[in-house]
Structures are given as C-alpha cells and as structure tokens.
Design an enzyme around this catalytic site. Structure first.
Site, PDB file in Angstrom:
ATOM      1  N   THR A 168      40.580  39.066  41.431  1.00 11.42           N
ATOM      2  CA  THR A 168      39.726  40.150  41.939  1.00 11.42           C
ATOM      3  C   THR A 168      38.343  40.150  41.282  1.00 11.42           C
ATOM      4  O   THR A 168      37.381  40.608  41.889  1.00 11.42           O
ATOM      5  CB  THR A 168      40.378  41.521  41.712  1.00 11.42           C
ATOM      6  OG1 THR A 168      40.585  41.710  40.311  1.00 11.42           O
ATOM      7  CG2 THR A 168      41.686  41.651  42.458  1.00 11.42           C
ATOM      8  N   ASP A 169      38.247  39.636  40.034  1.00  8.81           N
ATOM      9  CA  ASP A 169      36.976  39.778  39.312  1.00  8.81           C
ATOM     10  C   ASP A 169      35.807  39.161  40.066  1.00  8.81           C
ATOM     11  O   ASP A 169      34.705  39.714  40.073  1.00  8.81           O
ATOM     12  CB  ASP A 169      37.069  39.162  37.909  1.00  8.81           C
ATOM     13  CG  ASP A 169      37.894  40.024  36.963  1.00  8.81           C
ATOM     14  OD1 ASP A 169      38.157  41.198  37.315  1.00  8.81           O
ATOM     15  OD2 ASP A 169      38.273  39.533  35.883  1.00  8.81           O
ATOM     16  N   ASP A 204      41.799  31.974  36.163  1.00  7.74           N
ATOM     17  CA  ASP A 204      41.296  33.335  36.161  1.00  7.74           C
ATOM     18  C   ASP A 204      39.968  33.246  36.931  1.00  7.74           C
ATOM     19  O   ASP A 204      39.163  32.340  36.670  1.00  7.74           O
ATOM     20  CB  ASP A 204      41.045  33.794  34.718  1.00  7.74           C
ATOM     21  CG  ASP A 204      40.630  35.257  34.649  1.00  7.74           C
ATOM     22  OD1 ASP A 204      41.356  36.038  34.020  1.00  7.74           O
ATOM     23  OD2 ASP A 204      39.578  35.607  35.225  1.00  7.74           O
ATOM     24  N   SER A 205      39.721  34.160  37.857  1.00 10.55           N
ATOM     25  CA  SER A 205      38.544  33.982  38.718  1.00 10.55           C
ATOM     26  C   SER A 205      37.237  34.090  37.937  1.00 10.55           C
ATOM     27  O   SER A 205      36.184  33.691  38.431  1.00 10.55           O
ATOM     28  CB  SER A 205      38.559  34.962  39.885  1.00 10.55           C
ATOM     29  OG  SER A 205      38.171  36.249  39.477  1.00 10.55           O
ATOM     30  N   GLN A 214      19.731  48.560  43.145  1.00 12.04           N
ATOM     31  CA  GLN A 214      20.826  48.836  42.203  1.00 12.04           C
ATOM     32  C   GLN A 214      21.824  49.823  42.799  1.00 12.04           C
ATOM     33  O   GLN A 214      22.918  49.990  42.285  1.00 12.04           O
ATOM     34  CB  GLN A 214      20.266  49.443  40.911  1.00 12.04           C
ATOM     35  CG  GLN A 214      19.392  48.485  40.158  1.00 12.04           C
ATOM     36  CD  GLN A 214      18.820  49.077  38.884  1.00 12.04           C
ATOM     37  OE1 GLN A 214      19.114  50.217  38.522  1.00 12.04           O
ATOM     38  NE2 GLN A 214      18.007  48.308  38.188  1.00 12.04           N
ATOM     39  N   THR A 252      45.246  37.348  39.019  1.00 10.37           N
ATOM     40  CA  THR A 252      46.336  38.153  38.452  1.00 10.37           C
ATOM     41  C   THR A 252      47.627  38.080  39.254  1.00 10.37           C
ATOM     42  O   THR A 252      48.718  38.168  38.692  1.00 10.37           O
ATOM     43  CB  THR A 252      45.876  39.633  38.382  1.00 10.37           C
ATOM     44  OG1 THR A 252      44.819  39.714  37.437  1.00 10.37           O
ATOM     45  CG2 THR A 252      46.988  40.558  37.949  1.00 10.37           C
ATOM     46  N   THR A 275      32.361  44.475  47.600  1.00 14.99           N
ATOM     47  CA  THR A 275      32.112  44.472  46.163  1.00 14.99           C
ATOM     48  C   THR A 275      33.329  45.084  45.461  1.00 14.99           C
ATOM     49  O   THR A 275      34.025  45.920  46.052  1.00 14.99           O
ATOM     50  CB  THR A 275      30.793  45.243  45.878  1.00 14.99           C
ATOM     51  OG1 THR A 275      30.413  45.023  44.547  1.00 14.99           O
ATOM     52  CG2 THR A 275      30.878  46.725  46.140  1.00 14.99           C
TER      53      THR A 275
END
Ligand code: ASP
Length: 341
Positions: free
Chosen positions: A90-91, A58-59, A269, A15, A160
């Site tokens: 960032t993704d 775009d990642s 999780q 971005t 993360t």
C-alpha cells in the site's frame, strides 16, 4: 457449466503476504510458498487464475524499473486474460497505479491493484475482502488501471494513500470511484472507453525531484539540485499554486530551471482543488518564470507522468515537450476544466 473469466495475478509483494520474522515483530515479505489460492479458495469461484511472481518486495523498495517490469508483463499477457490483478504494497501503490496507467495507455480490460493493511494470515485481515473485490472487478468491463480497496475501485492516476492506520486506506478525492461494491456493484459512467493497445514504450527518466514548498525553503537548494543534474521538478505549492516571491523568493531559481530546459510542474499541497497559476502574485510570477501547471493532479500522478514524459522528451526541447504533455489529461488524471475562471 459456464466458463469462468481468465485472470492473471501478478505478485510483487506488500503486507498482504507478509508475516513477522521468527525472532521479532517486524513484518517481512513471506516466502510465497504459501499458495494464496489455497488460503482463499473462494477466489477460484470468481475466475480461473494464473499466478506470476515478479518479485516480493516491501513496496517502499519499488523503483521505476519495477513499474516498467510490471507494465511489460501486463502488456505481454493482456490478450490471454480478461483482467489482471496486481498484488502490491500500500505504501507506494498509488505511485505504481499511476505509473502503470501512463505506461499502458491503450487498455480494453481492467488492471486491478490491491493489497492489504493487515496480512492475510491475520484473523482481522482486510486482505480477504480486497482480494475478492479485486478479482471480481478484474472480470468487469472496466478498461482502466485502478486500486481496489475498501469496497471501491479508484482510478489509479487519481488515487492517493490517505490513511496509514484505517483499513479504508485509499481515496481519489477529485474522482468518483470507478466501481462501488455495496449490496450491488455500481460502475461509474465516467469509466474510460476501451482503447486499443499500441507498442509498449519502456522509456522512463527517474531524475525527478519533488519538493514541498514551506516557509523558509532555501531557494539555493533548487539551484543545487539543478547543478546535480535533476531533469524535472514537481513543486507542491501552497493553495492554488503559490510560492514565496518576496522573502526567500523561489522565482530566480525557477527561472534558472526553465533556462536550463528543466521543467517545473506545480501541483497543490491541498488534496482538493488544484492550481490556478496567475490567481495570486506568487503563482503569476512562477508562471512567468516558466512553471507548468499540474492542474488538480495528485503528486503521485504528476511525478510518474513527468518521469514517463521525460523519458520520451527530445534532449533539446524537454520543457516544451512536458508543457504540451501536461496541457491535456491523457487518461483522466486531471479535471478537464482547469484552470478555474
Ligand atoms: N510497507 C508495506 C508495503 O507497502 C505496507 C503495505 O503493504 O500495507 O509494502
């Protein structure tokens, strides 16, 4: 006049340099004709900067082969520069940061990934502060791959993306920031000591499948994946590593994976805490069936570490090789005191 540190900026997309297309509002990779340094001249007062444009994606379109290409470029350039800044989306930044950490285990200077939630052209952009922090960190004595975002530098293989909307988009819930930038700059005492670089190893095996366990997960899908030729699983299990063992038991399928020399790495999780295989029947049975503890690793770190170890594993002893690799933290990617007692 004192000599400025020399920093290499590697552009891969994201971005930060995107703009909307001519006839819609979809953000797209911009032609990199617009010189970042002309947009943000203050960067020139932090370092003397060279730019390499590796790609402009775009990642979400990044693949393991792109991680290897970035790592190779860094490996070949390290001697010439005091630090490296990688601009990326960032993704998948946490995946890229984890992969780069494992592909570049010997490091004696910083490799700083950054990006932005809002593009640089936007008046409310976070790109400016992230870039300024990233270039500053690239001049500090921090021999790690990390993510500079929201005035922090986080260990890459513990990071993360935790916020899709807010500008403070990253966290490393189980590792204090390596560097915090406030009124001053604090470098954590847990930053790894400098390590000598060895030869670059580009082997990586992307035939990995990550499954989030949920009530109702059909175990036959694990067998289907085995038949399809998966080489390793990461299982995001409940709590401290539990999987169903009564109704819809995953255990027979996990045992078949082990029999076929396909490693199954279990992570939690939950973003905090980690797995303790054997605390409950659900995890004791998984352990018995050959599952491997991922400790308190992030799923991004577990996937990338598994891919890289699989790339190096002997064809016949894959599971044993992975078990050995996951028993120890290579670069601070998990807490050394796991499992709990
Ligand atoms: N989709 C973008 C990317 O990851 C999002 C971002 O950069 O913030 O490339």
């Amino acid at each position: 006049m004192s000599k400025l540190p020399h920093v290499l900026m590697i552009h891969t997309g994201g971005t930060l340099m995107m703009r909307p297309g001519d006839d819609d509002r979809i953000l797209q990779p911009d032609v990199y004709a617009r010189d970042l340094l002309a947009e943000l001249p203050v960067l020139r007062s932090i370092a003397s900067i060279d730019t390499r444009i590796l790609f402009n994606l775009d990642s979400g379109d990044m693949q393991p082969s792109h991680w290897v290409e970035i790592a190779q470029c860094i490996h070949e350039s390290l001697d010439e520069y005091d630090g490296i800044v990688v601009i990326t989306g960032t993704d998948t930044m946490a995946f890229t940061a984890s992969a780069l950490a494992f592909l570049l285990p010997g490091l004696d200077r910083p490799v700083v990934l950054t990006g932005a939630q809002r593009p640089l052209f936007d008046f409310r952009t976070d790109a400016r502060s992230n870039l300024i922090d990233a270039f500053h960190i690239a001049t500090l004595p921090v021999a790690e791959v990390g993510i500079a975002f929201g005035h922090k530098f986080l260990r890459g293989c513990r990071s993360t993306k935790t916020d899709a909307w807010g500008l403070d988009a990253f966290d490393s819930p189980l590792c204090q920031p390596l560097v915090t930038l406030g009124l001053g700059v604090k470098i954590g005492s847990h930053v790894l000591a400098a390590r000598a670089a060895g030869a670059f190893d580009d082997r990586i095996d992307p035939r990995v499948l990550c499954l989030r366990v949920f009530p109702g997960l059909d175990p036959s899908l694990i067998d289907d994946a085995l038949k399809a030729g998966v080489h390793g699983f990461v299982l995001e299990a409940f709590g401290v590593g539990n999987v169903p063992v009564a109704h819809g038991s995953l255990i027979p399928s996990l045992a078949r994976a082990s029999e076929q020399d396909v490693p199954v790495v279990i992570v939690s999780q939950c973003p905090r805490g980690g797995v303790d295989l054997g605390r409950y029947a659900g995890s004791a049975a998984a352990l018995q069936a050959g599952a491997i503890s991922g400790g308190d690793m992030t799923v991004e770190a577990a996937i990338t570490k598994l891919m890289i170890l699989l790339g190096r594993a002997p064809d016949t002893r894959r599971r044993a090789f992975i078990l050995n690799g996951f028993r120890r933290a290579l670069l601070g990617e998990m807490s050394v005191d796991f499992p709990y007692t």
